[in-house]
Design a protein around this motif. Sequence first.
Motif, mmCIF file in Angstrom:
data_model
loop_
_atom_site.group_PDB
_atom_site.id
_atom_site.type_symbol
_atom_site.label_atom_id
_atom_site.label_comp_id
_atom_site.label_asym_id
_atom_site.label_seq_id
_atom_site.Cartn_x
_atom_site.Cartn_y
_atom_site.Cartn_z
ATOM 1 N N GLY A 153 0.830 -1.200 0.000
ATOM 2 C CA GLY A 153 0.000 0.000 0.000
ATOM 3 C C GLY A 153 0.864 1.249 0.000
ATOM 4 N N PRO A 154 0.239 2.420 0.016
ATOM 5 C CA PRO A 154 1.009 3.665 -0.009
ATOM 6 C C PRO A 154 1.977 3.776 1.172
ATOM 7 N N ARG A 155 3.182 4.257 0.870
ATOM 8 C CA ARG A 155 4.189 4.528 1.885
ATOM 9 C C ARG A 155 4.969 5.767 1.448
ATOM 10 N N MET A 156 5.087 6.704 2.360
ATOM 11 C CA MET A 156 5.788 7.946 2.055
ATOM 12 C C MET A 156 7.270 7.704 1.792
ATOM 13 N N PHE A 157 7.818 8.545 0.938
ATOM 14 C CA PHE A 157 9.261 8.555 0.707
ATOM 15 C C PHE A 157 9.680 9.995 0.474
ATOM 16 N N PRO A 158 10.660 10.485 1.211
ATOM 17 C CA PRO A 158 11.301 9.806 2.330
ATOM 18 C C PRO A 158 10.337 9.676 3.500
ATOM 19 N N GLN A 159 10.561 8.666 4.298
ATOM 20 C CA GLN A 159 9.675 8.380 5.426
ATOM 21 C C GLN A 159 9.921 9.380 6.550
ATOM 22 N N ASN A 160 8.840 9.943 7.062
ATOM 23 C CA ASN A 160 8.918 10.857 8.194
ATOM 24 C C ASN A 160 7.657 10.664 9.024
ATOM 25 N N PRO A 161 7.778 10.103 10.247
ATOM 26 C CA PRO A 161 6.585 9.832 11.064
ATOM 27 C C PRO A 161 5.819 11.087 11.464
ATOM 28 N N GLU A 162 6.412 12.247 11.286
ATOM 29 C CA GLU A 162 5.711 13.491 11.621
ATOM 30 C C GLU A 162 4.777 13.941 10.511
ATOM 31 N N PHE A 163 4.973 13.433 9.280
ATOM 32 C CA PHE A 163 4.101 13.798 8.172
ATOM 33 C C PHE A 163 2.742 13.127 8.354
ATOM 34 N N VAL A 164 1.695 13.839 8.040
ATOM 35 C CA VAL A 164 0.343 13.293 8.129
ATOM 36 C C VAL A 164 -0.018 12.712 6.751
ATOM 37 N N PRO A 165 -0.449 11.442 6.703
ATOM 38 C CA PRO A 165 -0.799 10.842 5.405
ATOM 39 C C PRO A 165 -1.990 11.549 4.761
#
Length: 188
Positions: free
Chosen positions: A79-91
């Motif tokens: 499924g969708p995954r942010m790149f670069p990964q940052n847990p502070e970003f809101v999907p």
Amino acid sequence: MNVTFIRHGHGEHLLDYPNQLNCLHPGLTELGKSQVIALRKQVNFSPEDTILVSPTKRTIETACLLAPTSNLMFSPLVGPRMFPQNPEFVPFVCDQIYSKEELSHQYTDIKMIELGLDCWEESINQMDACRFKILAEQLLEWCRQQSGNTFVISHDGTITNYRMLLGEQGLSKSDFLGEAGQYTMRNV
């Protein structure tokens, strides 16, 4: 095993970018459908191939235009995954996956990969890198045990995360595949 990553075609959430990123379950635009139809000439599937599909509308539509549904399998691990990964970003809302229940009602002929993991409730979009690596490696090991090659129909960020997991280094957003793009990694 070869792994071919395929990005979905142009999605409805990109028609008025970035204002539509909070559109729930965007599908393909007419442009996106024509991109995927053009890609069909370049991609060949065999009956023993595994085709993993992100449980979002635009990737499912891409998969259904490309391949026989008998080969398709849903997995939240692509499924969708942010790149670069940052847990502070809101999907973004556009990256919300369908639930198992929604999928089983809408797509009765497509299998779901469980692998004994309850990863349908836990999105890989904000999952920490260590947990993602563990789950993604389990999925890849399962793919290696299948008889054919693996195709992953997914999203730019997810594809880039998997490419890095499989050993590519120094990837950035400039390495994204683009709409209906494909990329094959051999002997992984």
